[in-house]
Write a protein that holds these residues in place. Structure first.
Motif, PDB file in Angstrom:
ATOM      1  N   THR A 192      -3.708   4.427 -10.293  1.00  0.00           N
ATOM      2  CA  THR A 192      -3.437   3.595  -9.415  1.00  0.00           C
ATOM      3  C   THR A 192      -4.677   3.336  -8.243  1.00  0.00           C
ATOM      4  O   THR A 192      -5.351   4.151  -8.299  1.00  0.00           O
ATOM      5  CB  THR A 192      -2.405   3.988  -8.185  1.00  0.00           C
TER       6      THR A 192
ATOM      7  N   THR B 289      -5.724   2.143  -4.647  1.00  0.00           N
ATOM      8  CA  THR B 289      -5.089   1.673  -3.479  1.00  0.00           C
ATOM      9  C   THR B 289      -6.041   1.161  -2.632  1.00  0.00           C
ATOM     10  O   THR B 289      -7.251   1.855  -2.502  1.00  0.00           O
ATOM     11  CB  THR B 289      -4.287   3.122  -2.966  1.00  0.00           C
TER      12      THR B 289
ATOM     13  N   ARG C  17       0.869  -1.204  -0.043  1.00  0.00           N
ATOM     14  CA  ARG C  17      -0.079  -0.001  -0.175  1.00  0.00           C
ATOM     15  C   ARG C  17       0.898   1.217   0.021  1.00  0.00           C
ATOM     16  O   ARG C  17       1.857   1.441   0.732  1.00  0.00           O
ATOM     17  CB  ARG C  17      -0.902   0.137   1.307  1.00  0.00           C
TER      18      ARG C  17
ATOM     19  N   SER D 286      -1.567  -1.685  -3.429  1.00  0.00           N
ATOM     20  CA  SER D 286      -1.806  -0.896  -4.364  1.00  0.00           C
ATOM     21  C   SER D 286      -1.507  -1.545  -5.451  1.00  0.00           C
ATOM     22  O   SER D 286      -0.756  -2.211  -5.600  1.00  0.00           O
ATOM     23  CB  SER D 286      -0.817   0.359  -4.223  1.00  0.00           C
TER      24      SER D 286
END
Lengths: 538, 370
Positions: free
Chosen positions: A244, A246, A236, A251
């Motif tokens: 991206t 997360t 993460r 992530s």
């Protein structure tokens, strides 16, 4: 007994194409997992293979080839379908024994010595031999699913089609269901097609098919699939660039990130696919709320709460504390008393013993209960939405019920809609929307009056991986920004790890109440939270 | 057809009907409809509150008044209020009927001069008003003939004789029609529920996904309804004959056979409804609308089919109620039985109707999801 061959199958529901041109094959004794978001077409394909819905293309099983439900009649004696929904194919008023007799009769199974031995064995594997005289309506969800499964095995099918058999089922019953399935396919060489929302289960299958928008976008063993996304999975990183996704743990990015790689899971497939198809969900943001918080850190306290239904003790002297800014997970098998406990805290059930305190004040009479309801938000197992009203109308109705002034209500609705990500759906009716959206707007409805405590009863059951991960992000943001206390029940053991504290119920009593870290420390052998759960249910 | 499959399904249906206590409805509803309507509908008028203003006070006028007083149809109050006051009483709903005998009523009669009696009838319910008016006419003519036989003879003789229902009893006219209503509504509701219940609950998959044939499934659903409601044929018969004391002049066998055909029609209607609906509540409402309205309108309770014209006549011939009711009135009140070509024809129509609907239903029922 031969193989199953699906050849360019397409299923339409009116104008909408649910499954387009899907082909795959399965060998004798193989278990094939179907995974994918809801609405991806898994059920439609299962219905087509079972011959209960019209389709295009051809299915070949054993020596039969069929292109319509009518042509499939010939193979139905070899197939079993367990459709989606807990206890869907059971008759509430019939007993377990009567079900077995009924299913054997309609399948024309001769009820001889061999049948009785087989039946007794199935009953034993399902742990139902003590419940033979019970009516299906009085069984827990887990037992209902086990009964449905053994009923569909009575005629020894060669092709078993199970549509989310474990959704909403507790971990213990899930394990038993899998044991039955595993034994049967080994002995009988049955091909099993199983769709599931639990990735731990998918990981145990021989082969996994990932569905998206009516197509199979990836297939292979769980290992192969997981390897395919290793490159895009990172630990993460909160400050990730655009493009991206997360989540609370990881992530995902198609472009290389500077962060360290994390161990991917089957769930990672969903996120990577969302990135590839440009459907990444917007990041979650929650603003502070209107009302001020008061000082007392303990919001709700229950001392030795007891609930009886006749002679049956549904909740036996349960203590619980809910503190500001805390997520407490309430876990337990079906029928362990989770829902009863929540309903008692809500004031929906009368309290048969013990004491309940809110903000340090005991709840005794109707007025107290009224005050109690005003500071609690509740999302029930079956989202209580009005299906003939749009989302906006639903929310306005809930606001009116809570006597929130209309201008405040409108302001909050538009804010929640954008923050919880359903502003595009405000004018749709709930039945048109995916479960994930309904789940978020049920949450909005429960938050309209800005409660101090939030109760969520299996809010994530049947919701797909991305929607679930988003939901948990929302909860953790709410906890931080609002200082709200959340009590949540779930059957996903992986979700237990997101809770600050876990309370385990068993047969109406509390058997554990601790942080996740402490529980892992207490059970050093456990690899996952499911192992811990099993410890308490041994 | 695999008998074992049908047996298993029937056993399941019966178990469910008993455990859900729906079986009570199966036997309570027909009798309830029979009681409610049988006691509730009254065409004849008795004890009409009658106010008589006798402005003549002569022997003849007294004789006329006493005729009214001795009739069960009138509750007479003699009064000497003004006409206006009397009319006000009708308005206030205190009287149903006012009869005003003018002054010198006797004198004019004896001099053979025309005279008039004032009759005011509360006709807020037209049929009730007309009935009362006819009763009054009857009593007056009757009185006239007894006072002046020579005068009345041959001119105002009334000799009404109602055929088939001599006593003019309401029960005789209404109860057979109600049987036609009851046996149309009740089996249809049960049949519709038995299939839709499985659709709504999801258990329909047991049929879809198994080798159970359509014919087996339908037989399994229809046979319990047919058997359970066949008992009702006897129950409603007993109520009609022993409770409502309707005469039974025809052949019981004809009544029985025609009723069984009729039940097949009714349960086929229920089956057709369950094919197009998805929830139990919609199925029940639709069945009630489709069966009760024609069952009542074309039952002959409100008006005889022979007096219908145009569209209503066509509709009456489309619904099966008319044919069955013809047979019902025949077996209860007339007794001609199969000697009548019309009854033979109607029985054949019922049989064909039932067979037709049953075939249609089995063609339309699909063994797959929509």
């Amino acid at each position: 007994m031969g193989t199953l061959k699906i050849d360019r199958v397409t299923v339409r529901h009116k104008e909408k194409v649910s499954i387009k041109n899907v082909s795959f094959e399965a060998e004798k004794g193989e278990i094939i997992g179907f995974i994918g978001a809801d609405g991806a077409g898994k059920s439609s394909l299962m219905h087509a293979i079972a011959g209960v819905i019209a389709f295009e293309g051809e299915v070949r099983f054993d020596q039969h080839a069929y292109r319509s439900p009518k042509e499939a009649e010939g193979v139905k004696s070899l197939i079993s379908l367990m459709p989606q929904g807990i206890g869907l194919v059971l008759y509430d008023l019939l007993t377990v024994d009567e079900h077995l007799r009924f299913f054997a009769d309609i399948r024309n199974v001769p009820q001889d010595e061999a049948y009785h031995t087989y039946k007794t064995r199935l009953l034993k594997m399902a742990g139902l031999e003590k419940f033979r005289e019970f009516r299906a309506g009085n069984l827990s969800g887990g037992m209902m699913q086990k009964l449905s499964l053994i009923c569909s095995l009575l005629h020894r099918p060669k092709l078993l089609i199970l549509d989310e058999p474990t959704t909403g089922v507790d971990p213990m019953s899930r394990i038993e269901l899998w044991e039955i399935l595993d034994q049967i396919r080994r002995e009988e060489g049955t091909i099993a097609l199983v769709s599931t929302a639990y990735m731990e289960e998918a990981a145990r299958m021989d082969r996994v098919l990932l569905f998206d928008e009516g197509e199979i976008i990836a297939q292979g063993s769980a290992k192969e699939l997981i390897e395919s996304v290793r490159e895009m999975t990172y630990l993460r990183t909160p400050e990730a660039p655009e493009g991206t996704i997360t989540t609370l743990e990881r992530s995902y990015s198609l472009l290389p990130l500077s962060a360290e790689h994390a161990e991917p899971t089957l769930e990672s497939l969903f996120f990577v696919n969302a990135l590839r198809t440009n459907r990444a969900p917007p990041p979650v943001e929650i603003t502070r709320r209107d009302s001020e918080e008061n000082g007392n850190p303990v919001l709700m306290e229950a001392y030795s709460l007891t609930k009886m239904f006749g002679p049956f003790v549904a909740n036996d002297r349960i203590d619980l504390q809910l503190k500001r800014g805390e997520i407490v997970g309430l876990l337990g098998a079906n029928g362990a008393g989770k829902t009863t406990f929540i309903k008692m805290l809500l004031g929906l059930h009368s309290i048969d013993g013990g004491e309940l305190k809110l903000f340090g004040r005991a709840i005794r009479n109707t007025d107290d209960r009224q005050a109690l309801k005003a500071s609690i938000g509740y999302v029930s197992q079956h989202f209580a939405l009005y299906n003939d009203m749009t989302i906006r109308e639903n929310l306005l109705y809930f606001a009116a019920m809570r006597q929130i002034p209309i201008d405040t209500a409108l302001k909050r609705i538009s804010r929640y809609a954008s923050e919880l990500g359903f502003s595009n759906y405000l004018d749709s009716v709930p039945t048109e929307l995916p479960l994930g959206i309904n789940q978020r707007f049920s949450l909005a409805a429960a938050l309209l009056h800005e409660p101090a405590v939030l109760f969520l009863d299996e809010p994530t059951s049947g919701v797909d991986a991305i929607a679930r991960s988003q939901f948990w992000e929302l909860l953790s943001a709410l906890k931080e920004k609002w200082g709200i206390a959340i009590l949540i029940t779930t059957h996903y053991m992986s979700e237990a790890e997101f809770c600050d504290r876990v309370v385990l119920l068993r047969e109406g009593g509390k058997v554990a109440d601790d942080t996740v870290a402490n529980l892992y420390a207490l059970h050093p052998d456990a690899r996952t939270f499911e192992d811990i759960f099993r410890e308490y249910y041994r | 057809m695999k008998i074992g499959v049908i047996k298993a399904y029937i056993l399941k249906e019966l178990t469910e009907l008993v455990r859900s206590r729906f079986i009570i409805m199966v036997y309570l509803m027909p009798s309830m409809i029979l009681f409610l309507f049988g006691y509730g509908i009254r065409m004849e008028v008795t004890h009409a509150r009658t106010l008589i203003l006798d402005n003549d006070q002569s022997p003849i006028s007294h004789q006329l008044v006493s005729k009214f007083e001795h009739s069960k149809y009138f509750d007479v109050t003699l009064s000497s209020v003004s006409e206006d006051e009397a009319l006000r009483r009708i308005k206030r709903g205190e009287s149903d009927l006012i009869i005003i005998i003018p002054e010198s009523f006797e004198k004019r009669l004896l001099h053979a001069q025309p005279t008039q009696i004032g009759v005011y009838v509360d006709a807020a319910f037209p049929s009730r008003g007309v009935t009362m008016e006819n009763y009054v006419k009857g009593v007056v003519l009757d009185a006239a003939s007894s006072v002046a036989p020579g005068l009345a003879k041959g001119i105002i003789q009334i000799n009404q004789r109602s055929l088939f229902n001599q006593a003019m009893r309401d029960e005789d006219a209404i109860v057979p029609g109600l049987i036609g209503l009851v046996l149309l509504v009740a089996p249809a509701i049960l049949a519709a529920l038995l299939i839709v219940k499985e659709k709504e609950r999801g258990t329909m998959f047991n049929f879809y996904a198994s080798p159970v044939a359509k014919a087996e499934f339908l037989s399994a659903k229809m046979i319990p309804v047919f058997l359970l409601h066949s008992v009702n044929i006897f129950i409603v018969f007993l109520w009609a004959v022993y409770l409502f004391e309707v005469p039974f002049r025809g052949s019981f066998l004809l009544y029985w056979i025609a009723s069984e055909f009729y039940i097949i029609i009714s349960l086929s209607i229920g089956m057709l409804i369950s094919i197009i609906t998805r929830t139990q509540i919609v199925a029940v409402v639709l069945t009630v609308i489709i069966t009760i309205i024609p069952g009542f309108l074309y039952s002959g309770i409100i008006m005889p089919i022979s007096s219908m014209i145009g569209m209503s006549r066509v509709e009456a011939h489309i619904f099966p109620v008319m044919y069955y009711n013809h047979i019902l009135y025949d077996v209860f009140l007339v007794g001609e039985g199969l000697a009548s070509a019309k009854t033979q024809g109607y029985l054949a129509i019922l049989a064909l109707y039932g067979a037709g609907l049953l075939t249609l239903g089995s063609l339309l029922l699909r063994k797959e999801l929509k």
